[in-house]
Scaffold this active site. Structure first.
Site, PDB file in Angstrom:
ATOM      1  N   SER A 155       0.903  -1.072  -0.047  1.00 61.54           N
ATOM      2  CA  SER A 155      -0.073   0.121  -0.036  1.00 61.54           C
ATOM      3  C   SER A 155       0.837   1.403   0.140  1.00 61.54           C
ATOM      4  CB  SER A 155      -0.926   0.036   1.286  1.00 61.54           C
ATOM      5  OG  SER A 155      -1.612   1.263   1.252  1.00 61.54           O
ATOM      6  N   TYR A 168      -1.346  -0.808  10.457  1.00 59.60           N
ATOM      7  CA  TYR A 168      -1.614  -1.268   9.136  1.00 59.60           C
ATOM      8  C   TYR A 168      -0.296  -0.618   8.034  1.00 59.60           C
ATOM      9  CZ  TYR A 168      -3.511  -1.240   4.153  1.00 59.60           C
ATOM     10  OH  TYR A 168      -3.678  -1.320   3.042  1.00 59.60           O
TER      11      TYR A 168
END
Length: 279
Positions: A155, A168
């Site tokens: 990401s 995350y």
């Protein structure tokens, strides 16, 4: 040469690159995984599709080109024994594996001070430890014919730590660096490793994202709702993979700029991040 002929020739070249290759996609029951499956099936690949929800996998398979040739392997990637069994099934039923696309994952929408240690651990278990374990177990199959390709869907958050995504971002960054080490260690054995860094893509990722206590957020972020489609993302991702790129950032201008600034000027980047609305 007409534009139409050029487009057809381009598609044919893509077909020849993955046609008949066996490609395993985790997290294939929706979103990015489903879109990658459509793109690669259209290019002639034989797919192995994994996710926890078998009914959704069946729906995805039914929508693909040459649907009967694709293998469904319902799987919780955090279950070590289930992962080993899945790899045995691929070996027995297909005989080999050319690509592994580690796409399964879960996001976060919670401030650090509101996030429990248990939620931190769940994010790392799904987004880092399970993917590392699955990849390690799949390496013998990938290397059996002189090399294969491993793809990690990280990401932009793994390059740019932002508010509401502390653990995350950390897990995705860890995955990226592990991928770098894997690439260096097994290059001589023919393994290629690519990491994709998506920005905002219109999927259910924010609906399923964990809040501080580990429950699902249950709603879609505005940025997610207005982002590029999963199909547009998949087309860009497969094109980049087929050209041999190993560091692939796909997103809007802000995400691409953030990824660039993370390397060129981290100080300026975090001045921008502090002023950004990321929830």
């Amino acid at each position: 040469m007409s534009c139409q002929i050029k487009q057809q020739n381009s598609r044919n070249m893509k077909n020849s690159a993955v046609q008949h290759k066996v490609i395993w996609i985790t997290g294939a029951s929706g979103g990015i995984g489903e879109a990658l499956a459509r793109e690669l099936a259209a290019d002639g690949a034989r797919l192995v599709l994994s996710a926890r929800r078998q009914t959704e996998l069946e729906r995805v398979r039914a929508s693909l080109a040459n649907s009967s040739q694709h293998l469904l392997l319902p799987l919780d990637i955090t279950d070590d024994m289930a992962v080993a069994s899945a790899i045995d099934t691929i070996q027995q039923q297909i005989g080999g594996l050319d690509w592994l696309i580690n796409n399964a994952g879960i996001s976060q929408r919670a401030l650090i001070v509101d996030t429990t240690a248990q939620t931190d651990r769940k994010l790392f278990e799904v987004d880092y430890f399970a993917q590392v374990n699955l990849t390690r177990q799949a390496l013998p199959l990938l290397l059996a014919d002189g090399g294969g390709k491993v793809v990690f869907v990280s990401s932009v958050a793994g390059l740019v730590g932002t508010q509401y995504r502390g653990s995350y971002s950390a897990a995705k960054a860890a995955l990226h660096l592990w991928a770098n080490s894997l690439r260096a260690e097994l290059f001589a054995q023919g393994l290629t490793v690519a990491t994709i860094f998506p920005g905002f893509v219109k999927t259910d990722v924010s609906r399923n994202a964990l809040t501080g206590d580990g429950s699902a957020l249950g709603s879609m972020d505005d940025a997610q709702a207005n982002a590029m489609s999963a199909d547009a993302f998949a087309e860009k991702a497969v094109k980049a993979l087929l050209t041999g790129k190993s560091y692939i950032v796909i997103g809007g201008l802000k995400e691409r700029l953030g990824a660039l600034m993370s390397r060129l000027s981290p100080e300026l980047l975090y001045k921008m991040v502090r002023k950004s609305k990321v929830r």
